[in-house]
Design a protein around this motif. Structure first.
Motif, PDB file in Angstrom:
ATOM      1  N   GLY A 121       0.786  -1.234   0.000  1.00 49.45           N
ATOM      2  CA  GLY A 121       0.000   0.000   0.000  1.00 49.45           C
ATOM      3  C   GLY A 121       0.811   1.275   0.000  1.00 49.45           C
ATOM      4  O   GLY A 121       0.554   2.177   0.807  1.00 49.45           O
ATOM      5  N   PHE A 122       1.780   1.390  -0.896  1.00 55.89           N
ATOM      6  CA  PHE A 122       2.608   2.591  -1.011  1.00 55.89           C
ATOM      7  C   PHE A 122       2.260   3.331  -2.299  1.00 55.89           C
ATOM      8  O   PHE A 122       2.320   2.747  -3.388  1.00 55.89           O
ATOM      9  CB  PHE A 122       4.095   2.231  -1.015  1.00 55.89           C
ATOM     10  N   TYR A 123       1.943   4.621  -2.166  1.00 56.08           N
ATOM     11  CA  TYR A 123       1.528   5.424  -3.316  1.00 56.08           C
ATOM     12  C   TYR A 123       2.343   6.718  -3.341  1.00 56.08           C
ATOM     13  O   TYR A 123       2.137   7.600  -2.515  1.00 56.08           O
ATOM     14  CB  TYR A 123       0.035   5.757  -3.217  1.00 56.08           C
ATOM     15  N   PHE A 124       3.280   6.831  -4.289  1.00 55.53           N
ATOM     16  CA  PHE A 124       4.081   8.054  -4.425  1.00 55.53           C
ATOM     17  C   PHE A 124       3.296   9.069  -5.241  1.00 55.53           C
ATOM     18  O   PHE A 124       3.056   8.866  -6.442  1.00 55.53           O
ATOM     19  CB  PHE A 124       5.407   7.759  -5.137  1.00 55.53           C
ATOM     20  N   ALA A 125       2.873  10.174  -4.610  1.00 51.94           N
ATOM     21  CA  ALA A 125       2.187  11.268  -5.312  1.00 51.94           C
ATOM     22  C   ALA A 125       3.244  12.288  -5.709  1.00 51.94           C
ATOM     23  O   ALA A 125       3.502  13.262  -5.005  1.00 51.94           O
ATOM     24  CB  ALA A 125       1.118  11.896  -4.427  1.00 51.94           C
ATOM     25  N   SER A 126       3.871  12.037  -6.830  1.00 51.65           N
ATOM     26  CA  SER A 126       5.032  12.817  -7.236  1.00 51.65           C
ATOM     27  C   SER A 126       5.055  12.929  -8.756  1.00 51.65           C
ATOM     28  O   SER A 126       4.739  11.965  -9.462  1.00 51.65           O
ATOM     29  CB  SER A 126       6.312  12.132  -6.736  1.00 51.65           C
ATOM     30  N   TYR A 127       5.426  14.104  -9.243  1.00 54.39           N
ATOM     31  CA  TYR A 127       5.547  14.330 -10.684  1.00 54.39           C
ATOM     32  C   TYR A 127       7.033  14.398 -11.024  1.00 54.39           C
ATOM     33  O   TYR A 127       7.804  15.051 -10.304  1.00 54.39           O
ATOM     34  CB  TYR A 127       4.845  15.637 -11.070  1.00 54.39           C
ATOM     35  N   PRO A 128       7.477  13.730 -12.098  1.00 54.46           N
ATOM     36  CA  PRO A 128       8.917  13.641 -12.385  1.00 54.46           C
ATOM     37  C   PRO A 128       9.509  14.917 -12.986  1.00 54.46           C
ATOM     38  O   PRO A 128      10.122  14.902 -14.048  1.00 54.46           O
ATOM     39  CB  PRO A 128       8.989  12.472 -13.367  1.00 54.46           C
ATOM     40  N   ARG A 129       9.286  16.024 -12.294  1.00 54.92           N
ATOM     41  CA  ARG A 129       9.898  17.302 -12.666  1.00 54.92           C
ATOM     42  C   ARG A 129      10.621  17.798 -11.426  1.00 54.92           C
ATOM     43  O   ARG A 129       9.997  18.022 -10.388  1.00 54.92           O
ATOM     44  CB  ARG A 129       8.818  18.288 -13.107  1.00 54.92           C
ATOM     45  N   MET A 130      11.934  17.968 -11.522  1.00 52.61           N
ATOM     46  CA  MET A 130      12.709  18.291 -10.335  1.00 52.61           C
ATOM     47  C   MET A 130      13.137  19.754 -10.337  1.00 52.61           C
ATOM     48  O   MET A 130      13.350  20.361 -11.390  1.00 52.61           O
ATOM     49  CB  MET A 130      13.935  17.382 -10.231  1.00 52.61           C
ATOM     50  N   VAL A 131      13.238  20.315  -9.147  1.00 51.34           N
ATOM     51  CA  VAL A 131      13.661  21.700  -8.966  1.00 51.34           C
ATOM     52  C   VAL A 131      14.585  21.753  -7.759  1.00 51.34           C
ATOM     53  O   VAL A 131      14.381  21.018  -6.783  1.00 51.34           O
ATOM     54  CB  VAL A 131      12.438  22.624  -8.773  1.00 51.34           C
ATOM     55  N   ASN A 132      15.635  22.569  -7.838  1.00 51.88           N
ATOM     56  CA  ASN A 132      16.522  22.628  -6.680  1.00 51.88           C
ATOM     57  C   ASN A 132      16.095  23.729  -5.714  1.00 51.88           C
ATOM     58  O   ASN A 132      15.355  24.651  -6.063  1.00 51.88           O
ATOM     59  CB  ASN A 132      17.997  22.758  -7.093  1.00 51.88           C
ATOM     60  N   MET A 133      16.571  23.620  -4.490  1.00 49.33           N
ATOM     61  CA  MET A 133      16.136  24.529  -3.439  1.00 49.33           C
ATOM     62  C   MET A 133      16.691  25.937  -3.629  1.00 49.33           C
ATOM     63  O   MET A 133      16.119  26.905  -3.131  1.00 49.33           O
ATOM     64  CB  MET A 133      16.540  23.981  -2.069  1.00 49.33           C
ATOM     65  N   GLN A 134      17.788  26.054  -4.348  1.00 48.74           N
ATOM     66  CA  GLN A 134      18.317  27.378  -4.642  1.00 48.74           C
ATOM     67  C   GLN A 134      17.341  28.157  -5.520  1.00 48.74           C
ATOM     68  O   GLN A 134      17.074  29.345  -5.274  1.00 48.74           O
ATOM     69  CB  GLN A 134      19.667  27.260  -5.339  1.00 48.74           C
ATOM     70  N   ASN A 135      16.764  27.502  -6.520  1.00 49.76           N
ATOM     71  CA  ASN A 135      15.793  28.175  -7.384  1.00 49.76           C
ATOM     72  C   ASN A 135      14.511  28.515  -6.626  1.00 49.76           C
ATOM     73  O   ASN A 135      13.916  29.582  -6.831  1.00 49.76           O
ATOM     74  CB  ASN A 135      15.470  27.306  -8.599  1.00 49.76           C
ATOM     75  N   ILE A 136      14.082  27.610  -5.746  1.00 47.50           N
ATOM     76  CA  ILE A 136      12.890  27.879  -4.940  1.00 47.50           C
ATOM     77  C   ILE A 136      13.117  29.109  -4.066  1.00 47.50           C
ATOM     78  O   ILE A 136      12.282  30.025  -4.019  1.00 47.50           O
ATOM     79  CB  ILE A 136      12.529  26.646  -4.088  1.00 47.50           C
ATOM     80  N   ASN A 137      14.237  29.163  -3.397  1.00 49.78           N
ATOM     81  CA  ASN A 137      14.474  30.271  -2.468  1.00 49.78           C
ATOM     82  C   ASN A 137      14.843  31.567  -3.168  1.00 49.78           C
ATOM     83  O   ASN A 137      14.572  32.650  -2.648  1.00 49.78           O
ATOM     84  CB  ASN A 137      15.536  29.868  -1.438  1.00 49.78           C
ATOM     85  N   THR A 138      15.424  31.478  -4.359  1.00 50.20           N
ATOM     86  CA  THR A 138      15.646  32.692  -5.138  1.00 50.20           C
ATOM     87  C   THR A 138      14.301  33.316  -5.512  1.00 50.20           C
ATOM     88  O   THR A 138      14.125  34.544  -5.421  1.00 50.20           O
ATOM     89  CB  THR A 138      16.455  32.385  -6.403  1.00 50.20           C
ATOM     90  N   THR A 139      13.351  32.489  -5.893  1.00 45.29           N
ATOM     91  CA  THR A 139      12.010  32.992  -6.229  1.00 45.29           C
ATOM     92  C   THR A 139      11.330  33.594  -5.009  1.00 45.29           C
ATOM     93  O   THR A 139      10.721  34.668  -5.088  1.00 45.29           O
ATOM     94  CB  THR A 139      11.151  31.860  -6.821  1.00 45.29           C
TER      95      THR A 139
END
Length: 354
Positions: free
Chosen positions: A247-265
């Motif tokens: 019963g394991f369900y990964f709710a994930s989309y195969p598009r990756m982003v790094n934390m530097q880009n997240i925090n720059t935004t």
């Protein structure tokens, strides 16, 4: 609409949280006749707001540490859904005790337990670096023994143990969302990590990363997390779901982003609004980065390496994630968080809902 002939009762954790609000909206659309009891702090004050999301809901006063209340409500429920803290083991244990009472009282119909964990289960503790993964985990044939002792593991192990107990059967499933983003429709509009990063930026004067922020994560829109749980529930009610050890369900989309880009935004958005004096991002000072202990580095300094296939087997399509990325969504998330500035830093992170 409902896939079951008879309305079934739901006991819900995290109704006032980010994922919980979207889930309530989805449940009101798909299962409007299923009565919901929600564990809520300040229940009398919050019930009216929750009823705007799902009219058939009752709030019961309690917190994740309310063992007796959780056991009692779980023992009465046909279905328990936990979208609150992934790592609060005592509340998981209280839930299982209550569900075992339910199963023993009605052995012909085992109760359903959907628990929310996170893709942090696949994190690599790379401390802000991008390190090639040893393994790309897949939810098909996944085992908790495949991962190291990381965040979420203890609660997940308890859920799986309950789901594989043949003497007192509980039908367990675990959903593992990636970085959950978007502006939610519930009481809490913004995910906890963004609220924390805003808090850090205001403290330091600039947005910051754990280490260099080269670590990368997958992403999933909050509406698609809600739809994933609905797909799992429908499959369970139809007797088709993968449960227990499967019963394991990964709710994930195969598009990756790094934390530097997240925090720059985040930093650029806060700077444009005059909240902090400088845009962009830089590594957080140790005094700030270490304030959440090892959990902070696990959440914000690690890459996650996993791909989900099981949900697609049941027809799940992350349409909202496909339509807008986390980087495109972040300016609206930061703006919404600033409008509710009192929610930026919850008084007790251990009780916060994702």
């Amino acid at each position: 609409m409902s896939t079951a002939r008879t309305p079934l009762s739901i006991f819900l954790f995290g109704a006032t949280g980010f994922i919980g609000g979207e889930l309530l909206i989805s449940l009101s659309q798909e299962f409007p006749d299923f009565p919901i009891t929600a564990l809520v702090r300040n229940a009398k004050e919050r019930e009216a707001a929750l009823k705007t999301l799902h009219p058939n809901i009752t709030a019961v006063e309690g917190a994740l540490a309310s063992d007796e209340i959780i056991q009692a409500e779980s023992a009465k429920a046909d279905i328990v859904i936990n979208v609150a803290s992934s790592d609060h083991l005592p509340s998981v244990e209280s839930t299982i005790k209550g569900l075992k009472k339910r199963a023993q009282a009605n052995p012909a119909r085992a109760p359903i337990y959907i628990h929310t964990s996170g893709m942090g289960i696949t994190s690599d503790n790379s401390r802000g670096e991008l390190v090639a993964p040893e393994t790309m985990h897949k939810d098909i044939n996944f085992k908790l023994s495949d991962v190291h002792a990381v965040t979420h593991a203890l609660s997940d192990e308890a859920v799986v143990a309950a789901g594989t107990d043949k003497d007192v059967p509980i039908r367990t499933m675990i959903v593992f969302p990636a970085w959950v983003y978007g502006v939610g429709g519930g009481v809490q509009k913004i995910t906890l990590p963004v609220r924390l990063y805003i808090d850090f930026a205001k403290t330091v004067g600039q947005a910051g990363t754990y280490g260099l922020g080269k670590n990368a994560i997958t992403e999933i829109h909050v509406k698609d997390v809600a739809s994933a749980i609905i797909v799992m529930l429908k499959a369970a009610l139809e007797g088709k779901a993968d449960e227990g050890a499967d019963g394991f369900y990964f709710a994930s989309y195969p598009r990756m982003v790094n934390m530097q880009n997240i925090n720059t935004t985040i930093g650029d958005t806060l700077h444009a609004k005059g909240v902090i004096p400088k845009g962009g991002c830089a590594p957080l000072p140790d005094t700030v980065a270490d304030s959440l202990g090892p959990l902070g580095w696990s959440m914000f300094g690690s890459s996650t390496w996993g791909r989900g296939y099981r949900l697609a087997k049941f027809g799940w399509d992350p349409v909202h994630t496909k339509a807008i990325s986390v980087l495109e969504s972040l300016p609206a998330e930061v703006a919404a968080a600033l409008e509710a500035i009192d929610a930026v830093k919850p008084p007790d992170y251990s009780q916060s809902t994702m």
